[in-house]
Design a protein around this motif. Structure first.
Motif, PDB file in Angstrom:
ATOM      1  N   SER A 192      -3.387   5.811 -12.123  1.00 26.25           N
ATOM      2  CA  SER A 192      -4.088   5.603 -10.859  1.00 26.25           C
ATOM      3  C   SER A 192      -3.335   4.612  -9.989  1.00 26.25           C
ATOM      4  O   SER A 192      -3.134   4.832  -8.786  1.00 26.25           O
ATOM      5  N   ASP A 193      -2.893   3.504 -10.589  1.00 26.41           N
ATOM      6  CA  ASP A 193      -2.154   2.499  -9.833  1.00 26.41           C
ATOM      7  C   ASP A 193      -0.822   3.053  -9.326  1.00 26.41           C
ATOM      8  O   ASP A 193      -0.429   2.830  -8.181  1.00 26.41           O
ATOM      9  N   VAL A 194      -0.132   3.784 -10.189  1.00 23.92           N
ATOM     10  CA  VAL A 194       1.190   4.311  -9.841  1.00 23.92           C
ATOM     11  C   VAL A 194       1.079   5.365  -8.739  1.00 23.92           C
ATOM     12  O   VAL A 194       1.947   5.449  -7.851  1.00 23.92           O
ATOM     13  N   ALA A 195       0.022   6.155  -8.767  1.00 26.32           N
ATOM     14  CA  ALA A 195      -0.109   7.267  -7.824  1.00 26.32           C
ATOM     15  C   ALA A 195      -0.096   6.815  -6.377  1.00 26.32           C
ATOM     16  O   ALA A 195       0.410   7.520  -5.497  1.00 26.32           O
ATOM     17  N   THR A 196      -0.649   5.637  -6.104  1.00 23.49           N
ATOM     18  CA  THR A 196      -0.741   5.164  -4.716  1.00 23.49           C
ATOM     19  C   THR A 196       0.220   4.023  -4.423  1.00 23.49           C
ATOM     20  O   THR A 196       0.123   3.377  -3.376  1.00 23.49           O
ATOM     21  N   ALA A 197       1.166   3.772  -5.333  1.00 25.48           N
ATOM     22  CA  ALA A 197       2.059   2.613  -5.188  1.00 25.48           C
ATOM     23  C   ALA A 197       3.430   3.028  -4.683  1.00 25.48           C
ATOM     24  O   ALA A 197       3.970   4.056  -5.086  1.00 25.48           O
ATOM     25  N   GLY A 198       3.988   2.207  -3.821  1.00 18.24           N
ATOM     26  CA  GLY A 198       5.389   2.305  -3.449  1.00 18.24           C
ATOM     27  C   GLY A 198       6.137   1.137  -4.059  1.00 18.24           C
ATOM     28  O   GLY A 198       5.529   0.203  -4.591  1.00 18.24           O
ATOM     29  N   PRO A 199       7.462   1.146  -3.985  1.00 24.61           N
ATOM     30  CA  PRO A 199       8.248   0.048  -4.563  1.00 24.61           C
ATOM     31  C   PRO A 199       7.891  -1.318  -3.977  1.00 24.61           C
ATOM     32  O   PRO A 199       8.065  -2.342  -4.643  1.00 24.61           O
ATOM     33  N   GLU A 200       7.387  -1.331  -2.731  1.00 23.43           N
ATOM     34  CA  GLU A 200       7.058  -2.608  -2.101  1.00 23.43           C
ATOM     35  C   GLU A 200       5.863  -3.304  -2.770  1.00 23.43           C
ATOM     36  O   GLU A 200       5.640  -4.493  -2.568  1.00 23.43           O
ATOM     37  N   THR A 201       5.092  -2.580  -3.586  1.00 24.35           N
ATOM     38  CA  THR A 201       3.899  -3.153  -4.197  1.00 24.35           C
ATOM     39  C   THR A 201       4.200  -3.980  -5.438  1.00 24.35           C
ATOM     40  O   THR A 201       3.380  -4.794  -5.862  1.00 24.35           O
ATOM     41  N   GLY A 202       5.346  -3.728  -6.076  1.00 25.73           N
ATOM     42  CA  GLY A 202       5.657  -4.385  -7.332  1.00 25.73           C
ATOM     43  C   GLY A 202       5.117  -3.651  -8.544  1.00 25.73           C
ATOM     44  O   GLY A 202       5.425  -4.011  -9.690  1.00 25.73           O
ATOM     45  N   ILE A 203       4.311  -2.609  -8.326  1.00 25.99           N
ATOM     46  CA  ILE A 203       3.760  -1.837  -9.448  1.00 25.99           C
ATOM     47  C   ILE A 203       4.846  -0.959 -10.072  1.00 25.99           C
ATOM     48  O   ILE A 203       4.927  -0.799 -11.285  1.00 25.99           O
ATOM     49  N   VAL A 204       5.677  -0.381  -9.224  1.00 23.57           N
ATOM     50  CA  VAL A 204       6.852   0.363  -9.680  1.00 23.57           C
ATOM     51  C   VAL A 204       8.078  -0.226  -8.997  1.00 23.57           C
ATOM     52  O   VAL A 204       7.982  -0.835  -7.933  1.00 23.57           O
ATOM     53  N   GLU A 205       9.222  -0.045  -9.621  1.00 19.72           N
ATOM     54  CA  GLU A 205      10.450  -0.605  -9.071  1.00 19.72           C
ATOM     55  C   GLU A 205      11.135   0.337  -8.091  1.00 19.72           C
ATOM     56  O   GLU A 205      11.953  -0.100  -7.282  1.00 19.72           O
ATOM     57  N   SER A 206      10.809   1.614  -8.179  1.00 24.49           N
ATOM     58  CA  SER A 206      11.470   2.589  -7.320  1.00 24.49           C
ATOM     59  C   SER A 206      10.597   3.826  -7.208  1.00 24.49           C
ATOM     60  O   SER A 206       9.695   4.065  -8.022  1.00 24.49           O
ATOM     61  N   GLU A 207      10.888   4.629  -6.190  1.00 23.25           N
ATOM     62  CA  GLU A 207      10.206   5.910  -6.048  1.00 23.25           C
ATOM     63  C   GLU A 207      10.531   6.814  -7.227  1.00 23.25           C
ATOM     64  O   GLU A 207       9.675   7.583  -7.698  1.00 23.25           O
ATOM     65  N   GLU A 208      11.723   6.705  -7.765  1.00 28.26           N
ATOM     66  CA  GLU A 208      12.101   7.519  -8.928  1.00 28.26           C
ATOM     67  C   GLU A 208      11.226   7.179 -10.131  1.00 28.26           C
ATOM     68  O   GLU A 208      10.796   8.074 -10.873  1.00 28.26           O
ATOM     69  N   GLN A 209      10.947   5.885 -10.329  1.00 27.17           N
ATOM     70  CA  GLN A 209      10.075   5.493 -11.434  1.00 27.17           C
ATOM     71  C   GLN A 209       8.667   6.029 -11.222  1.00 27.17           C
ATOM     72  O   GLN A 209       8.029   6.515 -12.165  1.00 27.17           O
ATOM     73  N   ARG A 210       8.172   5.950  -9.990  1.00 24.51           N
ATOM     74  CA  ARG A 210       6.825   6.462  -9.707  1.00 24.51           C
ATOM     75  C   ARG A 210       6.723   7.949 -10.052  1.00 24.51           C
ATOM     76  O   ARG A 210       5.788   8.392 -10.728  1.00 24.51           O
ATOM     77  N   ARG A 211       7.714   8.703  -9.616  1.00 17.89           N
ATOM     78  CA  ARG A 211       7.678  10.136  -9.881  1.00 17.89           C
ATOM     79  C   ARG A 211       7.794  10.434 -11.370  1.00 17.89           C
ATOM     80  O   ARG A 211       7.128  11.343 -11.888  1.00 17.89           O
ATOM     81  N   ALA A 212       8.625   9.680 -12.067  1.00 22.51           N
ATOM     82  CA  ALA A 212       8.790   9.891 -13.512  1.00 22.51           C
ATOM     83  C   ALA A 212       7.478   9.642 -14.252  1.00 22.51           C
ATOM     84  O   ALA A 212       7.102  10.403 -15.156  1.00 22.51           O
ATOM     85  N   GLU A 213       6.767   8.585 -13.863  1.00 18.60           N
ATOM     86  CA  GLU A 213       5.500   8.285 -14.541  1.00 18.60           C
ATOM     87  C   GLU A 213       4.439   9.329 -14.209  1.00 18.60           C
ATOM     88  O   GLU A 213       3.609   9.674 -15.065  1.00 18.60           O
TER      89      GLU A 213
END
Length: 425
Positions: A192-213
């Motif tokens: 849930s957190d990753v779905a709405t997070a961009g790298p600027e949030t600190g939740i993920v380090e990159s868009e690539e990480q967000r997509r992978a998760e």
């Protein structure tokens, strides 16, 4: 962001009133953790209720194929938001409910970002999970879990309400709705957190990480889908896997609907649970008011949801030229319906920035949206919050918030990441 822009964000009032109207951008997430957006909304409602932002913020961290926020219209008054939210003939929910368009190589179709008729048939498919009989069956389970969680919080000791209570209760509920392996339920929180997070949030380090998760998420759920294909359960996965209109959806559409259901069932209720405590801390007389009269609990919950507005806006796209307040929204333009602003509109609510648990029109809030896209889980959310309030009032004389809570770095999910509290007997 340059130093001059950083400086104006130090004060929401300074930014709102010392910046030319045409340069205001309320979508910038830097405004939101310290709640500096309220002054911007106030100025827009009063001076330019239909506001054009010619270049919405861009973190510079998106993938190359992603579209930055770009130009968009802000609608900030209650009545205007209602008019657009119910006008699905001139305003489309496609291709997205947020301001940036989905990345061309990573689309996430979901029924809330679809128009009729596809929206209606997919929504109907999952509707039974929140039907009246289903809610009646879940009520006892929700109360048992609420009692279990609250019975284990310490008295007279600091702890984080967000993680200990709000996240735990909503994640338990999500696990039930999906019939998700209970020991893995915190995966739902993470996704849930990753779905709405961009790298600027600190939740993920990159868009690539967000997509992978998120791909890990859909892989996990695909296994559950395959196990339940042909089954007769009433959980969300079984309903999607066997629905006539949904059983053949592709992987990305499945992921899109999972994201919708996870975020809708997690972020909204969890942040209203946290707002219940924070708001009562800011307005202690209201806590005492409902302690003295438990019949106020349903109205209290409605007022909390109005005051918090867990999802700050929804986006529409104009299907034709539309005139409003002497301006023309052009076909194809993005429109942000700022529910957070509409719920603080002085034209609709008296003393809108205050929590008033016996407010006469608290239930007229637009936090759940309106029209065909009104949140289909709104009754479940209200039931969870009403049970939480009933059980809190049985146990605690007050709940003290001992420091300013930490909030999401987001202009979409309006919520809390940490809130240190002390519960008193």
């Amino acid at each position: 962001m340059n130093q001059a822009m950083s400086d104006v964000f130090k004060s929401g009032h300074d930014y709102a009133y010392n910046t030319p109207l045409e340069d205001l951008d309320v979508s910038h997430p830097r405004l939101w953790p310290s709640e500096e957006m309220w002054a911007v909304f106030k100025r827009l409602r009063d001076e330019e209720p239909l506001h054009y932002c010619k270049a919405g913020w861009d973190s510079g961290a998106r993938a190359p194929d992603d579209e930055p926020v770009g130009p968009y219209w802000s609608v900030t008054r209650f009545e205007d938001i209602m008019a657009i939210d119910t006008d699905h003939h001139r305003f489309s929910s496609e291709p997205a409910i947020v301001l940036p368009n989905p990345g061309k190589d990573f689309p996430l179709p979901m029924f809330i970002a679809m128009d009729q008729p596809k929206h209606d048939v997919q929504r109907r498919t999952v509707g039974p999970v929140v039907s009246s009989p289903s809610l009646a069956r879940m009520s006892e389970l929700i109360r048992e879990r609420t009692q279990y969680v609250l019975d284990r919080v310490p008295f007279d000791e600091e702890f984080d309400w967000v993680d200990t209570v709000s996240i735990e209760l909503t994640t338990m509920m999500l696990a039930t709705l999906f019939d998700f392996p209970f020991d893995d339920r915190r995966k739902l929180t993470r996704w849930s957190d990753v779905a709405t997070a961009g790298p600027e949030t600190g939740i993920v380090e990159s868009e690539e990480q967000r997509r992978a998760e998120l791909m890990e998420c859909v892989e996990y759920f695909m296994n559950l889908w395959q196990q339940r294909s042909g089954g007769d359960g009433h959980d969300l996965i079984t309903l999607l896997a066997n629905g006539e209109e949904t059983r053949n959806m592709d992987t990305m559409e499945y992921l899109g609907n999972l994201v919708l259901l996870i975020v809708g069932g997690n972020d909204t209720t969890r942040n209203s649970m946290s707002a219940s405590v924070y708001g009562s801390h800011l307005f202690p007389a209201e806590w005492e008011k409902v302690r003295a009269n438990r019949d106020l609990i349903p109205n209290t919950v409605a007022e909390i949801i109005r005051w918090q507005t867990p999802l700050a806006y929804m986006r529409r796209t104009a299907l034709e030229d539309v005139e409003l307040h002497g301006k023309t929204i052009k076909r194809g333009d993005k429109v942000a319906m700022w529910y957070a602003s509409g719920n603080r509109d002085e034209r609709k609510f008296d003393r809108p920035n205050e929590l008033i648990f016996d407010r006469d029109n608290a239930r007229n809030h637009i936090s759940f949206g309106f029209g065909i896209h009104r949140c289909f889980g709104n009754r479940l959310a209200e039931m969870q919050l009403q049970i939480l309030w009933d059980e809190m009032l049985k146990r605690f004389s007050k709940i003290e918030v001992i420091e300013e809570p930490q909030r999401n770095f987001s202009s979409f999910v309006k919520g809390y990441t940490k809130m240190r509290v002390i519960c008193r007997r």
